[in-house]
Write a protein that holds these residues in place. Structure first.
Motif, PDB file in Angstrom:
ATOM      1  N   LEU A 171       0.836  -1.205   0.000  1.00  0.00           N
ATOM      2  CA  LEU A 171       0.000   0.000   0.000  1.00  0.00           C
ATOM      3  C   LEU A 171       0.867   1.251   0.000  1.00  0.00           C
ATOM      4  CD1 LEU A 171      -2.666   1.492   0.182  1.00  0.00           C
ATOM      5  CD2 LEU A 171      -2.647   1.124   2.661  1.00  0.00           C
ATOM      6  N   MET A 172       1.917   1.258   0.823  1.00  0.00           N
ATOM      7  CA  MET A 172       2.803   2.427   0.876  1.00  0.00           C
ATOM      8  C   MET A 172       3.507   2.638  -0.470  1.00  0.00           C
ATOM      9  SD  MET A 172       2.379   3.827   3.783  1.00  0.00           S
ATOM     10  CE  MET A 172       3.764   4.958   3.852  1.00  0.00           C
ATOM     11  N   GLU A 173       3.895   1.543  -1.118  1.00  0.00           N
ATOM     12  CA  GLU A 173       4.521   1.648  -2.434  1.00  0.00           C
ATOM     13  C   GLU A 173       3.538   2.220  -3.456  1.00  0.00           C
ATOM     14  OE1 GLU A 173       5.896  -2.224  -3.407  1.00  0.00           O
ATOM     15  OE2 GLU A 173       7.648  -2.139  -2.080  1.00  0.00           O
ATOM     16  N   GLU A 174       2.291   1.772  -3.400  1.00  0.00           N
ATOM     17  CA  GLU A 174       1.278   2.269  -4.336  1.00  0.00           C
ATOM     18  C   GLU A 174       0.989   3.755  -4.112  1.00  0.00           C
ATOM     19  OE1 GLU A 174      -0.459   1.434  -6.982  1.00  0.00           O
ATOM     20  OE2 GLU A 174       0.726  -0.372  -7.181  1.00  0.00           O
ATOM     21  N   LEU A 175       0.909   4.168  -2.852  1.00  0.00           N
ATOM     22  CA  LEU A 175       0.654   5.588  -2.562  1.00  0.00           C
ATOM     23  C   LEU A 175       1.809   6.447  -3.067  1.00  0.00           C
ATOM     24  CD1 LEU A 175      -0.905   5.445   1.016  1.00  0.00           C
ATOM     25  CD2 LEU A 175      -2.061   5.614  -1.196  1.00  0.00           C
ATOM     26  N   GLN A 176       3.016   5.921  -2.943  1.00  0.00           N
ATOM     27  CA  GLN A 176       4.170   6.652  -3.481  1.00  0.00           C
ATOM     28  C   GLN A 176       4.090   6.712  -5.002  1.00  0.00           C
ATOM     29  OE1 GLN A 176       7.939   4.931  -2.419  1.00  0.00           O
ATOM     30  NE2 GLN A 176       9.108   6.692  -3.097  1.00  0.00           N
ATOM     31  N   ARG A 177       3.685   5.616  -5.630  1.00  0.00           N
ATOM     32  CA  ARG A 177       3.569   5.571  -7.090  1.00  0.00           C
ATOM     33  C   ARG A 177       2.462   6.524  -7.579  1.00  0.00           C
ATOM     34  NH1 ARG A 177       2.840   0.449  -7.530  1.00  0.00           N
ATOM     35  NH2 ARG A 177       5.043  -0.040  -7.785  1.00  0.00           N
ATOM     36  N   GLN A 178       1.416   6.653  -6.792  1.00  0.00           N
ATOM     37  CA  GLN A 178       0.320   7.552  -7.169  1.00  0.00           C
ATOM     38  C   GLN A 178       0.624   9.010  -6.809  1.00  0.00           C
ATOM     39  OE1 GLN A 178      -1.981   6.339  -9.009  1.00  0.00           O
ATOM     40  NE2 GLN A 178      -1.481   4.177  -8.657  1.00  0.00           N
ATOM     41  N   LYS A 179       1.811   9.240  -6.223  1.00  0.00           N
ATOM     42  CA  LYS A 179       2.254  10.592  -5.830  1.00  0.00           C
ATOM     43  C   LYS A 179       1.378  11.188  -4.731  1.00  0.00           C
ATOM     44  CE  LYS A 179       4.573  11.821 -10.169  1.00  0.00           C
ATOM     45  NZ  LYS A 179       4.637  10.455 -10.660  1.00  0.00           N
ATOM     46  N   VAL A 180       0.980  10.332  -3.796  1.00  0.00           N
ATOM     47  CA  VAL A 180       0.298  10.810  -2.589  1.00  0.00           C
ATOM     48  C   VAL A 180       1.395  11.132  -1.577  1.00  0.00           C
ATOM     49  CG1 VAL A 180      -1.375  10.285  -0.783  1.00  0.00           C
ATOM     50  CG2 VAL A 180      -1.674   9.323  -3.077  1.00  0.00           C
ATOM     51  N   THR A 181       1.636  12.400  -1.341  1.00  0.00           N
ATOM     52  CA  THR A 181       2.777  12.808  -0.520  1.00  0.00           C
ATOM     53  C   THR A 181       2.386  13.559   0.744  1.00  0.00           C
ATOM     54  OG1 THR A 181       2.993  14.860  -1.802  1.00  0.00           O
ATOM     55  CG2 THR A 181       4.295  12.964  -2.541  1.00  0.00           C
ATOM     56  N   VAL A 182       1.137  13.993   0.849  1.00  0.00           N
ATOM     57  CA  VAL A 182       0.707  14.739   2.036  1.00  0.00           C
ATOM     58  C   VAL A 182       0.509  13.758   3.193  1.00  0.00           C
ATOM     59  CG1 VAL A 182      -1.052  16.249   3.020  1.00  0.00           C
ATOM     60  CG2 VAL A 182      -0.417  16.479   0.609  1.00  0.00           C
ATOM     61  N   ILE A 183       1.284  13.944   4.274  1.00  0.00           N
ATOM     62  CA  ILE A 183       1.255  13.004   5.392  1.00  0.00           C
ATOM     63  C   ILE A 183      -0.152  12.857   5.966  1.00  0.00           C
ATOM     64  CG2 ILE A 183       2.130  12.539   7.716  1.00  0.00           C
ATOM     65  CD1 ILE A 183       4.189  12.156   5.546  1.00  0.00           C
ATOM     66  N   LYS A 184      -0.890  13.958   6.074  1.00  0.00           N
ATOM     67  CA  LYS A 184      -2.243  13.901   6.626  1.00  0.00           C
ATOM     68  C   LYS A 184      -3.131  12.990   5.784  1.00  0.00           C
ATOM     69  CE  LYS A 184      -6.043  16.939   8.047  1.00  0.00           C
ATOM     70  NZ  LYS A 184      -6.503  18.338   8.129  1.00  0.00           N
ATOM     71  N   GLU A 185      -2.987  13.063   4.445  1.00  0.00           N
ATOM     72  CA  GLU A 185      -3.794  12.217   3.563  1.00  0.00           C
ATOM     73  C   GLU A 185      -3.360  10.763   3.656  1.00  0.00           C
ATOM     74  OE1 GLU A 185      -4.590  15.753   0.256  1.00  0.00           O
ATOM     75  OE2 GLU A 185      -3.363  14.009  -0.272  1.00  0.00           O
ATOM     76  N   ILE A 186      -2.045  10.529   3.719  1.00  0.00           N
ATOM     77  CA  ILE A 186      -1.542   9.149   3.852  1.00  0.00           C
ATOM     78  C   ILE A 186      -2.085   8.527   5.131  1.00  0.00           C
ATOM     79  CG2 ILE A 186       0.507   7.721   4.156  1.00  0.00           C
ATOM     80  CD1 ILE A 186       2.034   9.721   2.430  1.00  0.00           C
ATOM     81  N   ASN A 187      -2.011   9.271   6.240  1.00  0.00           N
ATOM     82  CA  ASN A 187      -2.503   8.747   7.514  1.00  0.00           C
ATOM     83  C   ASN A 187      -3.998   8.439   7.445  1.00  0.00           C
ATOM     84  OD1 ASN A 187      -0.005   8.915   8.672  1.00  0.00           O
ATOM     85  ND2 ASN A 187      -0.376  10.849   9.717  1.00  0.00           N
ATOM     86  N   ALA A 188      -4.762   9.306   6.785  1.00  0.00           N
ATOM     87  CA  ALA A 188      -6.204   9.061   6.657  1.00  0.00           C
ATOM     88  C   ALA A 188      -6.475   7.793   5.857  1.00  0.00           C
ATOM     89  CB  ALA A 188      -6.876  10.266   5.995  1.00  0.00           C
ATOM     90  N   ILE A 189      -5.705   7.590   4.783  1.00  0.00           N
ATOM     91  CA  ILE A 189      -5.863   6.377   3.968  1.00  0.00           C
ATOM     92  C   ILE A 189      -5.487   5.140   4.771  1.00  0.00           C
ATOM     93  CG2 ILE A 189      -4.978   5.147   1.945  1.00  0.00           C
ATOM     94  CD1 ILE A 189      -4.703   7.919   0.586  1.00  0.00           C
TER      95      ILE A 189
END
Length: 232
Positions: A171-189
């Motif tokens: 999941l963390m690799e996919e979020l990085q690939r999708q360019k999700v970089t905002v920590i608040k959004e990552i934590n929510a996901i």
């Protein structure tokens, strides 16, 4: 100042650090301080060794490099499950002592306030003022506590590292690939997906995005887009 990290001015002259720099170069010195920054915000200033692959990706170094610095430099204390920095723990001693003194002072103050209220010594406005003080106190306000930690990436609980039930690393690799970089959004996901639980809604969302270049091209804010789909 709650998350400050003391940095000795002569840290680079420490013998173990000098030996580490000789082997790993100044890049290793930077990695060393990034590890300390990471440990600084962990409970008890220690972390589970299973987080090393995730930490290595965050630092953009190999796991082997990270392990050499943590396991072989003598700068960290490692056991079967956790690693920590004795130097960091020692330097944080005064802060922990101050926190304990503040907690004890708050406890005594709270007992005194309760006693005054019970005895009817306080004015009618006193409980209201006390309530306002409590609501404005960053140490016990849930809203403020959350705000303060918004820039700290959530760590997975132990059960989420079980690859039979979860795929946290994927999941963390996919979020990085999708360019999700905002920590608040990552934590929510992470919260909404239970840290990448298998067969969850997130995996279909990511599959659809990856298999539709047109959709992916239209996504301007990937973190918000994924959150919206998860919440629907």
């Amino acid at each position: 100042m709650e998350s400050y990290l003391l940095h000795d001015a002569n840290a680079s002259s420490n013998f173990k650090i000098m030996m580490m720099i000789q082997k790993e170069g100044m890049k290793g010195y930077g990695i060393y301080w990034m590890i300390l920054e990471f440990l600084r915000v962990q409970n008890g200033y220690k972390a589970d060794v299973r987080i090393l692959p995730v930490l290595a990706r965050k630092m953009r170094v190999t796991v082997a490099t990270l392990k050499r610095i943590i396991f072989d430099s003598g700068l960290f204390e490692v056991n079967d499950t956790t690693f920590s920095s004795p130097g960091l723990t020692r330097r944080m001693g005064p802060l922990e002592a101050k926190r304990e003194a503040n907690r004890e002072s708050g406890r005594r103050g709270g007992l005194a306030n309760q006693q005054r209220i019970r005895e009817g010594m306080a004015s009618d406005a006193l409980p209201i003022n006390q309530t306002n003080d409590i609501n404005n106190s960053p140490s016990i306000s849930p809203q403020r506590e959350t705000g303060k930690n918004e820039e700290v990436l959530l760590l997975p609980p132990e059960y989420a590292l079980n690859k039979n039930t979860h795929n946290y690393e994927g999941l963390m690799e996919e979020l990085q690939r999708q360019k999700v970089t905002v920590i608040k959004e990552i934590n929510a996901i992470l919260r909404l997906t239970d840290f990448g639980k298998l067969k969850g809604k997130i995996w279909k969302i990511l599959y659809d995005i990856n298999n539709s270049p047109q959709m992916k091209a239209r996504i301007v804010m990937p973190g918000k887009y994924i959150l919206k789909l998860l919440q629907n």
